[in-house]
Each structure stands twice: as structure tokens, then as C-alpha cells.
Design an enzyme around this catalytic site. Sequence first.
Site, PDB file in Angstrom:
ATOM      1  N   ASN A   1      70.645   5.934  64.482  1.00  0.00           N
ATOM      2  CA  ASN A   1      71.304   6.120  65.391  1.00  0.00           C
ATOM      3  C   ASN A   1      71.323   4.971  66.839  1.00  0.00           C
ATOM      4  O   ASN A   1      70.447   4.785  67.053  1.00  0.00           O
ATOM      5  CB  ASN A   1      71.008   7.040  66.738  1.00  0.00           C
ATOM      6  CG  ASN A   1      71.609   7.189  67.916  1.00  0.00           C
ATOM      7  OD1 ASN A   1      72.719   6.767  68.089  1.00  0.00           O
ATOM      8  ND2 ASN A   1      71.038   8.284  68.748  1.00  0.00           N
TER       9      ASN A   1
ATOM     10  N   LYS B   1      72.561   4.287  69.557  1.00  0.00           N
ATOM     11  CA  LYS B   1      72.427   4.270  71.021  1.00  0.00           C
ATOM     12  C   LYS B   1      73.660   3.840  71.141  1.00  0.00           C
ATOM     13  O   LYS B   1      74.326   2.824  70.953  1.00  0.00           O
ATOM     14  CB  LYS B   1      71.667   4.871  72.027  1.00  0.00           C
ATOM     15  CG  LYS B   1      70.229   5.576  71.126  1.00  0.00           C
ATOM     16  CD  LYS B   1      68.970   5.753  71.931  1.00  0.00           C
ATOM     17  CE  LYS B   1      68.202   5.931  70.356  1.00  0.00           C
ATOM     18  NZ  LYS B   1      67.206   6.821  71.596  1.00  0.00           N
TER      19      LYS B   1
ATOM     20  N   HIS C   1      72.458  15.771  70.870  1.00  0.00           N
ATOM     21  CA  HIS C   1      71.745  14.299  71.322  1.00  0.00           C
ATOM     22  C   HIS C   1      70.777  14.843  72.759  1.00  0.00           C
ATOM     23  O   HIS C   1      71.829  14.735  73.389  1.00  0.00           O
ATOM     24  CB  HIS C   1      71.846  13.393  70.859  1.00  0.00           C
ATOM     25  CG  HIS C   1      70.645  11.783  70.843  1.00  0.00           C
ATOM     26  ND1 HIS C   1      70.214  11.786  72.269  1.00  0.00           N
ATOM     27  CD2 HIS C   1      70.265  11.715  70.208  1.00  0.00           C
ATOM     28  CE1 HIS C   1      69.190  11.083  72.039  1.00  0.00           C
ATOM     29  NE2 HIS C   1      68.285  10.913  70.180  1.00  0.00           N
TER      30      HIS C   1
ATOM     31  N   GLU D   1      69.753  13.417  75.027  1.00  0.00           N
ATOM     32  CA  GLU D   1      69.800  11.849  75.982  1.00  0.00           C
ATOM     33  C   GLU D   1      71.188  12.766  76.409  1.00  0.00           C
ATOM     34  O   GLU D   1      71.702  12.636  77.914  1.00  0.00           O
ATOM     35  CB  GLU D   1      70.190  10.823  75.231  1.00  0.00           C
ATOM     36  CG  GLU D   1      68.775  10.068  75.053  1.00  0.00           C
ATOM     37  CD  GLU D   1      69.021   8.815  74.189  1.00  0.00           C
ATOM     38  OE1 GLU D   1      69.893   8.488  73.932  1.00  0.00           O
ATOM     39  OE2 GLU D   1      67.360   8.901  74.041  1.00  0.00           O
TER      40      GLU D   1
ATOM     41  N   GLU E   1      64.473  17.233  66.628  1.00  0.00           N
ATOM     42  CA  GLU E   1      64.730  15.942  67.420  1.00  0.00           C
ATOM     43  C   GLU E   1      63.378  16.426  68.561  1.00  0.00           C
ATOM     44  O   GLU E   1      63.768  16.229  70.041  1.00  0.00           O
ATOM     45  CB  GLU E   1      65.740  14.640  67.924  1.00  0.00           C
ATOM     46  CG  GLU E   1      66.038  14.674  66.878  1.00  0.00           C
ATOM     47  CD  GLU E   1      66.749  13.304  67.165  1.00  0.00           C
ATOM     48  OE1 GLU E   1      66.811  12.588  66.278  1.00  0.00           O
ATOM     49  OE2 GLU E   1      67.913  13.164  68.077  1.00  0.00           O
TER      50      GLU E   1
ATOM     51  N   GLY F   1      62.095   7.484  70.712  1.00  0.00           N
ATOM     52  CA  GLY F   1      61.921   6.483  72.114  1.00  0.00           C
ATOM     53  C   GLY F   1      60.248   5.877  72.867  1.00  0.00           C
ATOM     54  O   GLY F   1      60.554   5.548  73.073  1.00  0.00           O
TER      55      GLY F   1
ATOM     56  N   SER G   1      60.780   8.919  67.002  1.00  0.00           N
ATOM     57  CA  SER G   1      59.679   7.707  66.687  1.00  0.00           C
ATOM     58  C   SER G   1      59.904   7.303  65.153  1.00  0.00           C
ATOM     59  O   SER G   1      58.186   7.094  64.667  1.00  0.00           O
ATOM     60  CB  SER G   1      58.810   7.615  67.185  1.00  0.00           C
ATOM     61  OG  SER G   1      59.414   6.984  68.919  1.00  0.00           O
TER      62      SER G   1
ATOM     63  N   GLY H   1      66.123   6.021  65.793  1.00  0.00           N
ATOM     64  CA  GLY H   1      66.687   5.272  66.848  1.00  0.00           C
ATOM     65  C   GLY H   1      66.267   3.878  67.018  1.00  0.00           C
ATOM     66  O   GLY H   1      66.841   3.149  66.374  1.00  0.00           O
TER      67      GLY H   1
HETATM   68  C1  PEP Z   1      67.214   9.275  68.148  1.00  0.00           C
HETATM   69  O1  PEP Z   1      67.694   8.530  69.491  1.00  0.00           O
HETATM   70  O2  PEP Z   1      67.698   9.456  68.057  1.00  0.00           O
HETATM   71  C2  PEP Z   1      65.672   8.518  67.907  1.00  0.00           C
HETATM   72  C3  PEP Z   1      65.872  10.129  67.519  1.00  0.00           C
HETATM   73  O3  PEP Z   1      64.808   7.690  68.640  1.00  0.00           O
HETATM   74  P1  PEP Z   1      64.079   6.538  67.823  1.00  0.00           P
HETATM   75  O4  PEP Z   1      63.849   6.401  66.766  1.00  0.00           O
HETATM   76  O5  PEP Z   1      63.895   5.407  68.880  1.00  0.00           O
HETATM   77  O6  PEP Z   1      62.567   7.601  68.903  1.00  0.00           O
END
Ligand code: PEP
Length: 259
Positions: A13, A15, A99, A101, A171, A177, A217, A238
Amino acid sequence: MNRKYRKTIVAGNWKMHKTPAETKAFAERLKSSLPRVKRCSIVLCVPYVDIPAAVKLLKDSRVAVGAQNLHWAPNGAYTGEVSAEMLADLDVKYVIIGHSERRTLFGESDLIVNKKMHAALAAGLRPILCVGEDWDQRQLGVTLELIAYQLKAALAGVSPEDMRRVVIAYEPIWAIGTGNTATPEQAGEVCSAIRGMLRKLYGARIARSTTIQYGGSVNAANIEDLLDQEDVDGGLVGTASLDIAHFIEIIRSANQDGY
Ligand code: PEP
């Protein structure tokens, strides 16, 4: 993971990162250096403007292109929005829905998430439905109740037949992040609870064959331990998907034999 019953899926992803020119360079490298992936499916969810370049460059590769959002209506007066049909027409196969966000920064309610699920499925896309708790909710001990609610609301009216195309991504918001990955046990516990919830909603067969990813992460150093959990069937990645070498390393780990 349990490859006997379900697909392992690693999805990046991006973003709001990378221009079309950067996408072209990334996709070219990904295609040329991708290991022979037999044991997992790869998806790259890119910004809308990067979709044509990604689809063109990754055609005939084992990487499917996904979007990160859509609008629930097939068309209409929704300035700035993009419909499921438009994505499908571009040969997009997957779309991330719900998601955290989108939920927190753009006010997406459970009702909107549900409408988007229906729109995606009607257009033949495979939704990657995100669910997860924030840190306070975890501390309060309401993680599983919250996720049961999010799942039930997002999947309201989704038929068993359509459910076969849905991917779930657990998630935890506190892990996205932040570099604070959930431990494999924490991820495994919630993913297995999600499978139990799917069993109640759709029966044992569908629950057993649904891919449930973990996201938050994920990186090359932790993916193997996460995938060792019976009910963690892949990763939604991400930050680590932005770096080609790192993303390939994650794919390599997920593609290993022996799970
Ligand atoms: C995401 O954007 O869905 C995500 C899990 O980001 P990250 O891997 O940076 O934590």
C-alpha cells in the site's frame, strides 16, 4: 498461514507516494527482479494516477494492481471521485476499503465502508477490507468486540458467493506507520478471532478459505514470524513496500516453502 486452504497474499500500500515516472521505474525493477512466486500472490495498491503505468508495466507478471479507495456510486455528481467501474476498466483487480487513514482522516463511517464493499464487488473487484483497533481500545480490552462490529457492518448484505473474493486485513491502528509491529502472537490471536467471526457469519468453509492479512509495520525482518501464525495469511505492507529491495525481500520470505 495455512496454504492448504487459502491463498497467501502480500499487498503493498503505497499511500500517497510515488509519481507515475517513479511507478514506472519501480514496476520495471519489480518485474525483472521478482523471484518465481508460486506460493503467494502479490498485489501493489498504488495512487489513482499511477494505475495506468503500473498496469501497463506489470501486465503478464505475477503482480496484480490494486487501488487504495473508490466511491460507492457507479457515476454521478461526485467531484474528484473515482468509481469501481472506472477502476475495473483500467484492469485493477483489488481495492483497499476501510483503511484506518480513510476512516479517521476522511470521516469514512461503517455505512460508507459497507457501500464501498458492495460497489467493489459489483464491479468484479476484490476488496481488501481493513479492520483494527486503536491503542485506547486495546487497553480497554474491547479489540475483539470492535472488530466484530466493524466486520459485521462492512459485510452486511455481502453474499457468501461474493465473500469468496473478499480479503480481510487486520491492521491495529497503533502499529501502522509506527514501527511498533504487533507481536506474532497478538496478530495471530486477532486473525484467528476474525476467522471465528467469519465462521459465524458465513460458515466454516468460507471462513477457512478467506485470506486474512496482518498490516502494521510489516518488514523483511518480521514477516516470517507473522506468517508462522496459522491464521495470518499475508501482509498489507505500507512503508516497506516503497523500497523495491525491501519489498522483494518480504515477497521472498512469504514465498518460502515449509510453512
Ligand atoms: C498500511 O498502510 O496499511 C500500513 C500497514 O502501513 P505500515 O506498513 O507503514 O505500517
